[in-house]
Scaffold this motif. Structure first.
Motif, PDB file in Angstrom:
ATOM      1  N   HIS A 136      40.829  -6.848 110.202  1.00 39.50           N
ATOM      2  CA  HIS A 136      39.785  -6.861 111.214  1.00 39.50           C
ATOM      3  C   HIS A 136      38.887  -8.061 110.928  1.00 39.50           C
ATOM      4  O   HIS A 136      38.461  -8.267 109.788  1.00 39.50           O
ATOM      5  N   PRO A 156      35.166  -6.026 107.435  1.00 37.31           N
ATOM      6  CA  PRO A 156      35.832  -7.086 108.193  1.00 37.31           C
ATOM      7  C   PRO A 156      35.766  -8.420 107.445  1.00 37.31           C
ATOM      8  O   PRO A 156      34.838  -8.681 106.681  1.00 37.31           O
ATOM      9  N   TYR A 203      35.628 -10.750 112.163  1.00 37.76           N
ATOM     10  CA  TYR A 203      34.509 -11.218 112.974  1.00 37.76           C
ATOM     11  C   TYR A 203      34.578 -12.742 113.013  1.00 37.76           C
ATOM     12  O   TYR A 203      34.731 -13.401 111.986  1.00 37.76           O
ATOM     13  N   LYS A 204      34.448 -13.308 114.210  1.00 36.48           N
ATOM     14  CA  LYS A 204      34.505 -14.753 114.389  1.00 36.48           C
ATOM     15  C   LYS A 204      33.107 -15.261 114.750  1.00 36.48           C
ATOM     16  O   LYS A 204      32.552 -14.866 115.771  1.00 36.48           O
ATOM     17  N   LEU A 205      32.571 -16.146 113.915  1.00 33.17           N
ATOM     18  CA  LEU A 205      31.241 -16.710 114.129  1.00 33.17           C
ATOM     19  C   LEU A 205      31.380 -18.139 114.641  1.00 33.17           C
ATOM     20  O   LEU A 205      32.026 -18.975 114.001  1.00 33.17           O
ATOM     21  N   CYS A 215      27.475 -11.764 121.695  1.00 30.32           N
ATOM     22  CA  CYS A 215      28.036 -10.839 120.714  1.00 30.32           C
ATOM     23  C   CYS A 215      28.750  -9.700 121.426  1.00 30.32           C
ATOM     24  O   CYS A 215      28.386  -9.318 122.538  1.00 30.32           O
ATOM     25  N   ASP A 216      29.784  -9.189 120.773  1.00 26.62           N
ATOM     26  CA  ASP A 216      30.537  -8.061 121.322  1.00 26.62           C
ATOM     27  C   ASP A 216      29.819  -6.762 121.016  1.00 26.62           C
ATOM     28  O   ASP A 216      29.111  -6.664 120.006  1.00 26.62           O
ATOM     29  N   VAL A 231      29.089 -14.309 118.146  1.00 24.33           N
ATOM     30  CA  VAL A 231      29.751 -13.475 117.146  1.00 24.33           C
ATOM     31  C   VAL A 231      30.738 -12.602 117.906  1.00 24.33           C
ATOM     32  O   VAL A 231      30.343 -11.707 118.660  1.00 24.33           O
ATOM     33  N   TYR A 232      32.024 -12.890 117.727  1.00 23.97           N
ATOM     34  CA  TYR A 232      33.063 -12.172 118.460  1.00 23.97           C
ATOM     35  C   TYR A 232      33.903 -11.324 117.507  1.00 23.97           C
ATOM     36  O   TYR A 232      34.195 -11.728 116.382  1.00 23.97           O
ATOM     37  N   ASP A 233      34.308 -10.161 117.992  1.00 23.31           N
ATOM     38  CA  ASP A 233      35.258  -9.304 117.299  1.00 23.31           C
ATOM     39  C   ASP A 233      36.649  -9.740 117.764  1.00 23.31           C
ATOM     40  O   ASP A 233      36.977  -9.618 118.942  1.00 23.31           O
ATOM     41  N   ARG A 234      37.453 -10.281 116.853  1.00 20.39           N
ATOM     42  CA  ARG A 234      38.753 -10.834 117.247  1.00 20.39           C
ATOM     43  C   ARG A 234      39.614  -9.825 118.005  1.00 20.39           C
ATOM     44  O   ARG A 234      40.354 -10.183 118.917  1.00 20.39           O
ATOM     45  N   VAL A 265      35.464 -12.637 107.675  1.00 19.65           N
ATOM     46  CA  VAL A 265      34.620 -13.510 108.492  1.00 19.65           C
ATOM     47  C   VAL A 265      35.286 -14.871 108.663  1.00 19.65           C
ATOM     48  O   VAL A 265      35.595 -15.552 107.686  1.00 19.65           O
TER      49      VAL A 265
END
Length: 209
Positions: free
Chosen positions: A146, A69, A148-150, A208-209, A131-134, A71
């Motif tokens: 894919h 993924p 990951y959003k921090l 977090c997801d 920490v989110y999974d878009r 970032v």
């Protein structure tokens, strides 16, 4: 809960399988199969995004090594209880300052850099708030990677408001003043609201997801 369409999720999975196969395979027949798999992924994305197939083949060809993924870092920087937002030049929407993390920088260094580049303000990271999974949140438009959003909780330490080539506005907003025209590709309303929660309750664990 996955919010992106199935065709996009399947296409991304196929593209990742193809990239990993091409990275580790020496067998010419397997290489041919993985290249064909990549072509299928490109066709799926071209159909879904209504764009040219070659643009996705070129995009995939630039991705090398094991597929991972990407970032994205976002800084929730506060001053006097108000949150810093910037207005994106690309879509005119307001967002938490941020962008892609760069190699050879830690995530906290990356978000401090992004805050300064997009707003003119210097900042210090206080905590990793989320920490989110878009793909699990209703960001639009969909994109072929894919991510990951921090999200980092930050405090302003200096600088002055300054627009950049990426931004056309810099301002602080109270929680009840958040603009309705957000750049939802980058930041969602609930994410901003959650940053205010972390400001009020510093002991909250990282989401977090």
């Amino acid at each position: 809960m996955i919010t992106e369409p199935n065709w996009l999720r399947w296409a991304k999975q196929l593209a990742a399988l193809a990239q990993n196969g091409l990275t580790f395979s020496d067998n010419p027949y397997d290489i041919e199969r993985y290249e064909h798999l990549r072509e299928i992924a490109a066709e799926m994305m071209a159909e879904g995004f209504d764009l040219d197939r070659k643009s996705f083949l070129d995009l995939f060809a630039r991705e090398e090594g094991y597929a991972t993924p990407k970032v994205d870092v976002r800084g929730a920087a506060f001053r006097d209880g108000k949150i810093l937002l910037v207005r994106e030049a690309l879509d005119g929407g307001w967002t938490l300052p941020g962008g892609w993390a760069d190699p050879c920088q830690s995530p906290s260094e990356a978000v401090v850099r992004e805050i300064f580049e997009e707003s003119g303000f210097e900042a210090r990271v206080r905590k990793l708030a989320a920490v989110y999974d878009r793909s699990r949140h209703p960001h639009l438009p969909a994109i072929p990677f894919h991510i990951y959003k921090l999200f980092f909780l930050c405090e302003i330490t200096g600088g002055v408001a300054a627009e950049s080539h990426e931004t056309t506005g810099v301002a602080f907003f109270a929680e009840n003043e958040i603009p309705h025209n957000l750049s939802i590709s980058r930041t969602l309303p609930f994410q901003i609201a959650r940053m205010f929660d972390h400001l009020r309750h510093p002991a909250l664990p990282t989401d977090c997801d």
